[in-house]
Design a protein around this motif. Structure first.
Motif, PDB file in Angstrom:
ATOM      1  N   THR A   1      -5.785  12.087  22.846  1.00 24.45           N
ATOM      2  CA  THR A   1      -4.448  11.483  22.785  1.00 24.45           C
ATOM      3  C   THR A   1      -3.475  12.468  22.151  1.00 24.45           C
TER       4      THR A   1
ATOM      5  N   GLU B   1       1.966  12.546  29.110  1.00 20.09           N
ATOM      6  CA  GLU B   1       1.158  11.353  29.302  1.00 20.09           C
ATOM      7  C   GLU B   1       0.507  11.010  27.975  1.00 20.09           C
ATOM      8  N   ASN B   2       0.015   9.781  27.872  1.00 19.40           N
ATOM      9  CA  ASN B   2      -0.530   9.356  26.581  1.00 19.40           C
ATOM     10  C   ASN B   2      -2.025   9.607  26.444  1.00 19.40           C
ATOM     11  N   GLN B   3      -2.688  10.021  27.538  1.00 21.78           N
ATOM     12  CA  GLN B   3      -4.097  10.374  27.495  1.00 21.78           C
ATOM     13  C   GLN B   3      -4.319  11.604  28.380  1.00 21.78           C
TER      14      GLN B   3
ATOM     15  N   TRP C   1       6.250  10.129  26.930  1.00 21.30           N
ATOM     16  CA  TRP C   1       5.862   9.523  28.191  1.00 21.30           C
ATOM     17  C   TRP C   1       4.419   9.017  28.183  1.00 21.30           C
ATOM     18  N   GLU C   2       4.218   7.921  28.915  1.00 19.21           N
ATOM     19  CA  GLU C   2       2.892   7.351  29.123  1.00 19.21           C
ATOM     20  C   GLU C   2       2.201   7.968  30.325  1.00 19.21           C
ATOM     21  N   LYS C   3       2.988   8.296  31.348  1.00 18.85           N
ATOM     22  CA  LYS C   3       2.431   8.833  32.586  1.00 18.85           C
ATOM     23  C   LYS C   3       3.495   9.675  33.270  1.00 18.85           C
TER      24      LYS C   3
ATOM     25  N   LYS D   1       6.873   7.578  33.245  1.00 11.86           N
ATOM     26  CA  LYS D   1       6.915   6.246  32.647  1.00 11.86           C
ATOM     27  C   LYS D   1       7.011   6.377  31.137  1.00 11.86           C
TER      28      LYS D   1
ATOM     29  N   LYS E   1       6.864   5.672  27.176  1.00 16.10           N
ATOM     30  CA  LYS E   1       6.003   4.956  26.241  1.00 16.10           C
ATOM     31  C   LYS E   1       6.772   3.768  25.657  1.00 16.10           C
TER      32      LYS E   1
END
Length: 712
Positions: free
Chosen positions: A90, A96-98, A597-599, A616, A618
């Motif tokens: 992470t 991205e978040n992962q 960002w998440e993605k 996208k 967060k």
């Protein structure tokens, strides 16, 4: 040169390839790396993807200084080992978040027969590329050694199209040139444009990250990862054989690197795909760096900021306080007796205006340059004790500004211009960072303009790489974030030290005030500079005819899109507040766009021509789309199939009008609102040097009343 003749050339250079070879497959088995020793014991590797050659047989090794026997051949394989890495981590901030780190590894221990010295080659095969590095274990036969040159080769399969900047020990601030590899030599002189400090070294030397495209559609990127205690790598091209060889940045006496065992080099990276977006999506650079060494990262927070900067860059105001002094001696020059030049930008009154603007519009921070004494003779004088980073000018109330910003809920960003006197910066660093803590500054923008002191050193030598790293780690001790300008290009080190929230390290917006950058510049940066980490590009200029008479080669819609396409957790709205007041509807996008960002999805991509990215946010779940375009007008297509099925969203589209053009009509834009869902498809025009930006958010039936539905 055809592929067959290239293969014949390698057989001539290396002799018949040894039958004793090691093969490493990527997790998806589509990438194949082959390692072997030639009959002379020279290490050689090659890379194929989908059965197609990406890197032809290429040699590895080192020329050493003051050593009769180099580390180039005479090796035997002592042992090998394979392993698999599959982890998900992470990031503190990111696209991205992962991030999944999935690779197969091959370790090859080599022993040089004549000397008994040991050298390990470690390869990691990802589905989209390869990383390799050299390791030197603790050993009796090898202690301290000096590198004359690293001899890592990258043999191309043909005369690829490349997007390159000149190899230079001191700057990356060049426009990119698009050409065949064979044309680099003839174009080098025109590609080298003036800079405050520059040392180009070759007619065929270029910098990483280097982006290429082959005739059969392979997008290939060469770079490095985890640049620690080692000089930055350039690439020297043999334009007859189409072979790149590593070229390390030397120090003042011409040596490339001082190492002692146990040690290791940075990773050399190769990313390749038939889809350009896969290059942008690759996280090889980050995955080849170590996990974060900062345990508590809660103080590391993305920031959106404004600042007293663009008015200096464009000549409207100055960094210096007075014109009275030709030379400054810190602690002796009496500024109280000086006549203010009335152009100084970092005045208490002016800074408060920016703080008010930031508070009104929800910005996190305000950057102030030229607040500290010494700017009257800072540049070009080879001066060691140039700034103290502590003493403000008479017209800048350091304490009062800090209190005013705190009352307004705004954070201040400190500026430390070192004038490339790095010894001076290090002697003041602890007190300067403590001053920031005392006054509540969470982040520093550092600068390294001009020729280096110690004299003769270069910006990207091992010594300076170590300085930049020292500054990051020292800042972490004080829980401070760093945005380094003119420093070495990033190589994913921000995974290990996530307080490095930004770098310049390329030609940024400031050059739009120095005569302009090419209109397609921002379509290349994601494939080159940003492969190693985020860039503080300082976008958001709305008035293209700037104060000093230069012209920004961009449309207003393009400037909005940059907040999506040029990722950074640190984003500036660079223009004057009054220019945002002229276009409040367009400014709304800068206020709304997320920083973290998440993605991220790479929808359309062609280096030098266009980039379209969807991200996208967060927390909010909102989507943002950005498109930047090159020299020719183009209509692109966005499929909204990344949206959740069965839901309808409101899309706010900020786009070029049909008559927009970066040169003649840059402020021609329109804002459209449309209802979209996962089946919607948008066909959108982008002007020359233009683009578009979209905010997509969940909406109620009431919000969508009277809004046209975008059909599939």
């Amino acid at each position: 040169m055809c592929r067959k003749s290239l293969s014949t050339l390698f057989l001539i250079l290396f002799g018949a390839i040894s039958i004793h070879s090691q093969t490493l497959l990527s997790p998806g088995k589509n990438l194949e790396l082959t390692f072997q020793l030639s009959p002379k014991g020279a290490p050689i590797y090659s890379v194929k993807i989908g059965g197609e050659p990406i890197i032809q047989p290429s040699s590895l090794g080192f020329d050493l200084k003051n050593d009769e026997i180099d580390l180039l051949d005479g090796f035997v394989i002592s042992q090998t080992a394979t392993s698999t890495i599959d982890e998900t981590w992470t990031p503190v901030w990111g696209e991205e978040n992962q991030i999944r780190n999935h690779a197969n590894e091959l370790m090859v221990e080599l022993t040089q027969s004549q000397t008994g010295r040991k050298m390990i080659l470690r390869f990691r095969a990802f589905d989209e590329g390869v990383g390799f590095r050299y390791e030197f274990p603790l050993q009796e036969k090898m202690g301290y050694f000096v590198i004359k040159e690293e001899k890592s080769q990258f043999a191309m399969t043909g005369d690829h199209t490349a997007f390159w900047i000149p190899g230079d020990y001191d700057t990356q601030e060049y426009d990119f040139t698009e050409s065949k590899l064979s044309e680099i030599r003839g174009l080098m002189k025109t590609a080298i444009t003036p800079n405050a400090s520059q040392t180009p070294f070759s007619d065929t030397g270029v910098q990483t990250a280097l982006m290429m495209k082959s005739a059969d559609g392979w997008y290939i990127n060469l770079h490095e990862a985890a640049l620690i205690d080692y000089p930055a790598m350039h690439l020297e091209l043999d334009d007859q054989a189409m072979v790149f060889t590593s070229h390390l940045t030397p120090d003042a006496v011409g040596d490339k690197g001082y190492l002692y065992t146990p040690t290791q080099t940075p990773w050399r990276t190769i990313i390749a795909s038939k889809n350009a977006g896969d290059v942008l999506a690759s996280r090889i650079t980050y995955n080849l760096n170590e996990p974060s060494k900062i345990e508590n990262t809660t103080w590391i927070k993305p920031m959106k900021y404004v600042g007293v900067w663009w008015e200096m860059i464009t000549g409207k105001s100055s960094w210096s306080y007075t014109n009275d002094f030709k030379a400054i001696k810190l602690g002796e020059t009496d500024y109280s007796k000086a006549t203010p030049n009335r152009t100084h930008g970092a005045t208490t009154a002016n800074v408060k205006k920016y703080i008010d603007f930031a508070a009104k519009h929800g910005f996190d921070g305000v950057l102030v340059e030229g607040w500290n004494v010494g700017w009257e003779d800072w540049f070009g004088n080879s001066k060691d004790y140039v700034f103290d980073f502590l003493t403000p000018y008479p017209d800048f109330d350091l304490k009062g500004i800090a209190e005013y910003a705190r009352e307004k809920g705004v954070k201040m960003i400190m500026h430390h211009e070192t004038s490339s006197s790095v010894r001076n910066y290090e002697r003041h660093m602890d007190k300067a960072y403590q001053l920031m803590k005392d006054y509540g500054y969470p982040a520093v923008k550092s600068g390294y303009v001009g020729d280096m002191i110690p004299r003769g050193e270069y910006h990207y030598s091992q010594w300076l790489v170590n300085h930049y790293q020292y500054a990051i780690e020292k800042a972490a001790e004080y829980e401070l974030m760093v945005n380094a300008h003119e420093a070495v290009r990033p190589t994913g080190v921000a995974r290990t030290w996530p307080n490095l929230i930004g770098n310049e390290s390329a030609r940024g917006t400031e050059y739009q005030a120095f005569g302009g950058s090419k209109a397609n510049h921002v379509t290349i940066l994601p494939f080159t500079r940003q492969i190693g980490g985020p860039m503080d590009y300082t976008p958001g200029v709305f008035e293209m005819d700037v104060y000093n008479g230069s012209h920004v080669n961009s449309t207003l819609a393009n400037q909005l899109a940059l907040y999506v396409t040029l990722y950074s957790p640190l984003q500036m709205a660079a223009d004057f507040p009054e220019n945002y007041d002229r276009f409040p509807d367009a400014f709304q996008f800068i206020k709304d766009v997320a920083l973290d960002w998440e993605k991220s999805l790479y929808l359309e991509a062609e280096p030098g021509y266009y980039v379209t990215i969807a991200r996208k946010a967060k927390g909010s779940g909102e989507w943002f789309v950005g498109n930047v375009n090159g020299f020719e007008g183009r209509t692109g297509m966005v499929k909204f199939d990344f949206l959740e099925e069965g839901k309808t969203y409101l899309a706010e589209i900020y786009a070029d009008k049909s008559d927009a053009h970066f040169k003649t009509n840059p402020q021609s834009y329109e804002i459209k609102k449309m209802a979209v869902d996962a089946k919607s498809v948008l066909k959108q025009f982008s002007a020359p040097g233009g683009g578009y930006a979209i905010r997509i958010r969940a909406a109620s039936k009431e919000d969508l009343k009277g809004i046209k539905k975008l059909k599939s």
